[in-house]
Design a protein around this motif. Sequence first.
Motif, PDB file in Angstrom:
ATOM      1  N   SER A  32     -32.141  10.675-125.972  1.00  0.00           N
ATOM      2  CA  SER A  32     -33.393  11.156-126.545  1.00  0.00           C
ATOM      3  C   SER A  32     -33.940  12.332-125.735  1.00  0.00           C
ATOM      4  CB  SER A  32     -34.421  10.026-126.605  1.00  0.00           C
ATOM      5  OG  SER A  32     -34.828   9.636-125.299  1.00  0.00           O
ATOM      6  N   VAL A  33     -33.844  12.243-124.414  1.00  0.00           N
ATOM      7  CA  VAL A  33     -34.294  13.357-123.577  1.00  0.00           C
ATOM      8  C   VAL A  33     -33.417  14.584-123.822  1.00  0.00           C
ATOM      9  CG1 VAL A  33     -34.570  14.158-121.202  1.00  0.00           C
ATOM     10  CG2 VAL A  33     -35.265  11.840-121.816  1.00  0.00           C
ATOM     11  N   ASP A  34     -32.112  14.377-123.950  1.00  0.00           N
ATOM     12  CA  ASP A  34     -31.206  15.501-124.226  1.00  0.00           C
ATOM     13  C   ASP A  34     -31.526  16.141-125.569  1.00  0.00           C
ATOM     14  OD1 ASP A  34     -28.644  17.059-123.787  1.00  0.00           O
ATOM     15  OD2 ASP A  34     -28.168  16.003-125.662  1.00  0.00           O
ATOM     16  N   ARG A  35     -31.804  15.327-126.585  1.00  0.00           N
ATOM     17  CA  ARG A  35     -32.160  15.869-127.899  1.00  0.00           C
ATOM     18  C   ARG A  35     -33.479  16.635-127.824  1.00  0.00           C
ATOM     19  NH1 ARG A  35     -28.332  17.125-129.749  1.00  0.00           N
ATOM     20  NH2 ARG A  35     -27.721  16.860-127.593  1.00  0.00           N
ATOM     21  N   TYR A  36     -34.416  16.103-127.059  1.00  0.00           N
ATOM     22  CA  TYR A  36     -35.706  16.778-126.903  1.00  0.00           C
ATOM     23  C   TYR A  36     -35.509  18.147-126.246  1.00  0.00           C
ATOM     24  CZ  TYR A  36     -40.169  17.993-124.750  1.00  0.00           C
ATOM     25  OH  TYR A  36     -41.295  18.668-124.328  1.00  0.00           O
ATOM     26  N   LEU A  37     -34.713  18.201-125.199  1.00  0.00           N
ATOM     27  CA  LEU A  37     -34.457  19.476-124.520  1.00  0.00           C
ATOM     28  C   LEU A  37     -33.735  20.456-125.436  1.00  0.00           C
ATOM     29  CD1 LEU A  37     -33.311  18.172-121.003  1.00  0.00           C
ATOM     30  CD2 LEU A  37     -35.548  19.119-121.627  1.00  0.00           C
ATOM     31  N   ALA A  38     -32.813  19.939-126.249  1.00  0.00           N
ATOM     32  CA  ALA A  38     -32.028  20.815-127.122  1.00  0.00           C
ATOM     33  C   ALA A  38     -32.841  21.365-128.282  1.00  0.00           C
ATOM     34  CB  ALA A  38     -30.812  20.057-127.655  1.00  0.00           C
ATOM     35  N   VAL A  39     -33.815  20.591-128.757  1.00  0.00           N
ATOM     36  CA  VAL A  39     -34.585  21.015-129.932  1.00  0.00           C
ATOM     37  C   VAL A  39     -35.880  21.722-129.545  1.00  0.00           C
ATOM     38  CG1 VAL A  39     -35.777  20.208-132.009  1.00  0.00           C
ATOM     39  CG2 VAL A  39     -33.617  19.160-131.325  1.00  0.00           C
ATOM     40  N   VAL A  40     -36.628  21.119-128.629  1.00  0.00           N
ATOM     41  CA  VAL A  40     -37.964  21.615-128.316  1.00  0.00           C
ATOM     42  C   VAL A  40     -37.961  22.591-127.144  1.00  0.00           C
ATOM     43  CG1 VAL A  40     -40.329  20.936-127.739  1.00  0.00           C
ATOM     44  CG2 VAL A  40     -38.919  19.450-129.184  1.00  0.00           C
ATOM     45  N   LYS A  41     -37.099  22.364-126.157  1.00  0.00           N
ATOM     46  CA  LYS A  41     -37.062  23.199-124.952  1.00  0.00           C
ATOM     47  C   LYS A  41     -35.702  23.862-124.791  1.00  0.00           C
ATOM     48  CE  LYS A  41     -41.189  21.856-123.538  1.00  0.00           C
ATOM     49  NZ  LYS A  41     -42.335  22.778-123.395  1.00  0.00           N
ATOM     50  N   GLY A  44     -41.846  38.068-134.451  1.00  0.00           N
ATOM     51  CA  GLY A  44     -42.053  39.497-134.629  1.00  0.00           C
ATOM     52  C   GLY A  44     -40.947  40.023-135.522  1.00  0.00           C
ATOM     53  N   ARG A  45     -40.129  40.958-134.976  1.00  0.00           N
ATOM     54  CA  ARG A  45     -39.038  41.504-135.749  1.00  0.00           C
ATOM     55  C   ARG A  45     -37.718  40.829-135.408  1.00  0.00           C
ATOM     56  NH1 ARG A  45     -39.198  47.882-136.506  1.00  0.00           N
ATOM     57  NH2 ARG A  45     -40.706  47.895-138.185  1.00  0.00           N
ATOM     58  N   SER A  46     -37.703  40.031-134.350  1.00  0.00           N
ATOM     59  CA  SER A  46     -36.439  39.429-133.926  1.00  0.00           C
ATOM     60  C   SER A  46     -36.260  38.074-134.580  1.00  0.00           C
ATOM     61  CB  SER A  46     -36.411  39.257-132.408  1.00  0.00           C
ATOM     62  OG  SER A  46     -37.429  38.375-132.010  1.00  0.00           O
ATOM     63  N   ILE A  47     -35.029  37.710-134.838  1.00  0.00           N
ATOM     64  CA  ILE A  47     -34.673  36.433-135.411  1.00  0.00           C
ATOM     65  C   ILE A  47     -33.806  35.700-134.404  1.00  0.00           C
ATOM     66  CG2 ILE A  47     -33.495  35.236-137.284  1.00  0.00           C
ATOM     67  CD1 ILE A  47     -35.869  36.664-138.274  1.00  0.00           C
ATOM     68  N   ARG A  48     -34.187  34.477-134.108  1.00  0.00           N
ATOM     69  CA  ARG A  48     -33.403  33.669-133.187  1.00  0.00           C
ATOM     70  C   ARG A  48     -32.737  32.540-133.968  1.00  0.00           C
ATOM     71  NH1 ARG A  48     -37.036  32.879-127.717  1.00  0.00           N
ATOM     72  NH2 ARG A  48     -37.328  35.086-127.279  1.00  0.00           N
ATOM     73  N   THR A  49     -31.515  32.327-133.684  1.00  0.00           N
ATOM     74  CA  THR A  49     -30.782  31.254-134.335  1.00  0.00           C
ATOM     75  C   THR A  49     -30.564  30.139-133.331  1.00  0.00           C
ATOM     76  OG1 THR A  49     -29.646  32.812-135.755  1.00  0.00           O
ATOM     77  CG2 THR A  49     -28.660  30.614-135.537  1.00  0.00           C
ATOM     78  N   VAL A  50     -31.008  28.969-133.695  1.00  0.00           N
ATOM     79  CA  VAL A  50     -30.857  27.824-132.812  1.00  0.00           C
ATOM     80  C   VAL A  50     -29.558  27.118-133.148  1.00  0.00           C
ATOM     81  CG1 VAL A  50     -31.845  25.630-132.106  1.00  0.00           C
ATOM     82  CG2 VAL A  50     -33.333  27.549-132.692  1.00  0.00           C
ATOM     83  N   PRO A  51     -28.698  26.840-132.172  1.00  0.00           N
ATOM     84  CA  PRO A  51     -27.453  26.153-132.461  1.00  0.00           C
ATOM     85  C   PRO A  51     -27.720  24.775-133.061  1.00  0.00           C
ATOM     86  CG  PRO A  51     -27.615  26.819-130.156  1.00  0.00           C
ATOM     87  CD  PRO A  51     -28.896  27.133-130.801  1.00  0.00           C
ATOM     88  N   ARG A  52     -26.743  24.312-133.781  1.00  0.00           N
ATOM     89  CA  ARG A  52     -26.875  22.975-134.349  1.00  0.00           C
ATOM     90  C   ARG A  52     -26.982  21.948-133.242  1.00  0.00           C
ATOM     91  NH1 ARG A  52     -22.308  21.281-137.771  1.00  0.00           N
ATOM     92  NH2 ARG A  52     -21.101  22.174-136.106  1.00  0.00           N
ATOM     93  N   ILE A  53     -27.763  20.945-133.519  1.00  0.00           N
ATOM     94  CA  ILE A  53     -27.960  19.897-132.527  1.00  0.00           C
ATOM     95  C   ILE A  53     -27.360  18.612-133.045  1.00  0.00           C
ATOM     96  CG2 ILE A  53     -29.663  18.678-131.241  1.00  0.00           C
ATOM     97  CD1 ILE A  53     -31.468  20.992-132.012  1.00  0.00           C
ATOM     98  N   SER A  54     -26.408  18.085-132.435  1.00  0.00           N
ATOM     99  CA  SER A  54     -25.824  16.898-132.972  1.00  0.00           C
ATOM    100  C   SER A  54     -26.101  15.666-132.190  1.00  0.00           C
ATOM    101  CB  SER A  54     -24.401  17.080-133.143  1.00  0.00           C
ATOM    102  OG  SER A  54     -23.441  17.068-132.715  1.00  0.00           O
ATOM    103  N   PHE A  55     -25.868  14.546-132.837  1.00  0.00           N
ATOM    104  CA  PHE A  55     -26.211  13.257-132.250  1.00  0.00           C
ATOM    105  C   PHE A  55     -25.366  12.185-132.873  1.00  0.00           C
ATOM    106  CE2 PHE A  55     -28.841  10.407-130.153  1.00  0.00           C
ATOM    107  CZ  PHE A  55     -29.141   9.402-131.001  1.00  0.00           C
ATOM    108  N   PRO A  56     -25.143  11.163-132.256  1.00  0.00           N
ATOM    109  CA  PRO A  56     -24.333  10.118-132.765  1.00  0.00           C
ATOM    110  C   PRO A  56     -25.036   8.806-132.915  1.00  0.00           C
ATOM    111  CG  PRO A  56     -24.038  10.406-130.504  1.00  0.00           C
ATOM    112  CD  PRO A  56     -25.161  11.226-130.904  1.00  0.00           C
ATOM    113  N   GLN A  57     -25.210   8.197-131.557  1.00  0.00           N
ATOM    114  CA  GLN A  57     -25.702   6.834-131.580  1.00  0.00           C
ATOM    115  C   GLN A  57     -27.091   6.899-132.111  1.00  0.00           C
ATOM    116  OE1 GLN A  57     -27.123   3.799-128.895  1.00  0.00           O
ATOM    117  NE2 GLN A  57     -26.022   2.487-130.108  1.00  0.00           N
TER     118      GLN A  57
END
Length: 369
Positions: free
Chosen positions: A133-142, A354-367
């Motif tokens: 859960s902490v890893d998912r939080y870091l990957a999505v939010v931070k 602004g004018r820049s677009i950032r693409t966030v990598p897919r975040i995967s999870f299993p259990q």
Amino acid sequence: MTTESWSPSPGEEEGNYDWSGDYEEPKFCPTSDLPYGYVYIPLLYLAAFGAGLVGNSFVVWLLVGQQGPRRLVDTFVLHLAVADLLFVVTLPFWATAAVLGGRWTFGEGLCKVSSFIIAVTRCASTLLLAGMSVDRYLAVVKLLDAKPLRNQSCMLMTCGVIWTISILAGIPSLVYRKLLPMPVGPGSLCGDDHTDIFQWLSLLVLFLTFILPLAITFFCYSLISRRLWSLPHLSRGRKNSLRIIFAIVGTFTCCWLPFSLLKTFFHIAHLRALPLDCPVVLALRWGLTLTTCLAFVNSSANPVIYLLLDRSFQARVRGSCGRTQPPLASRRSSASSLSGGDSSIFQGWTWGLGRSIRTVPRISFPQNP
């Protein structure tokens, strides 16, 4: 599994006592086992053993045999499957004890070891879920801020610390588990020596290795959910990924929380802080037997969740059976891929700054839940 006292089989629970309001010495309170529990409880244990052994072995085989780089989250998935696999190997012993009405025939050594394995793997499962859960939080939010922390070395170190804590948390089972006389009839049962020190220690371990990790897990996923649902045009795939997360965490919680609550009542009662009369003791004992069965089901739940909800896992299952895998585009649509790139329980998304677009990598999870 918890390190506190518990009894997987009907007839093993030593909580057959009635505490009076002035907390005098407890008196024996005769109670009966669940009707026909010696029939259906062993069958449930053996069913969980068979499903958990096959399912978790298959998950371990898929991840260990995976070629190429492994996603960071797969480290947690692999360790969760190993924890469930270790747990299910103890079930035939408890199934045999259940058939015999709670009598333990395998000696004190196996009594201690099997209880120790249950305690360690339950603790490891809860802490691994919290770590994920902490890893998912870091990957999505931070995402950007957490990049230095999200590497394979940190994941392996985290899993090593989790197993160390779990082993330490299981030590009370080795110390306090022993063979005790059956309340009625010949033979012995595998139970705990109910000293006050053990009761307080069990309550502390329960809080530190179950309640607190689950609170961290739900807190992290609440922030993740708020982040994802706040995004415009949330895709169907992202919604499905949230369902996978909640299915895993929710399953673990639903399976283990009822048992942990009932054990908490018994610990408090043994400390003479909670008066219990015989009807309440009987209800708690029957409830503990049923919630133990429910907790055991969790050891075989995760592979079923992967198979039902994870398209990539389904593709790998078909591939392992010699069937053609679906096109790459179809596999990438999976919300929770066990074989996708690093971190992917949600599909990638973009937003403009602004004018820049950032693409966030897919975040995967299993259990486990």
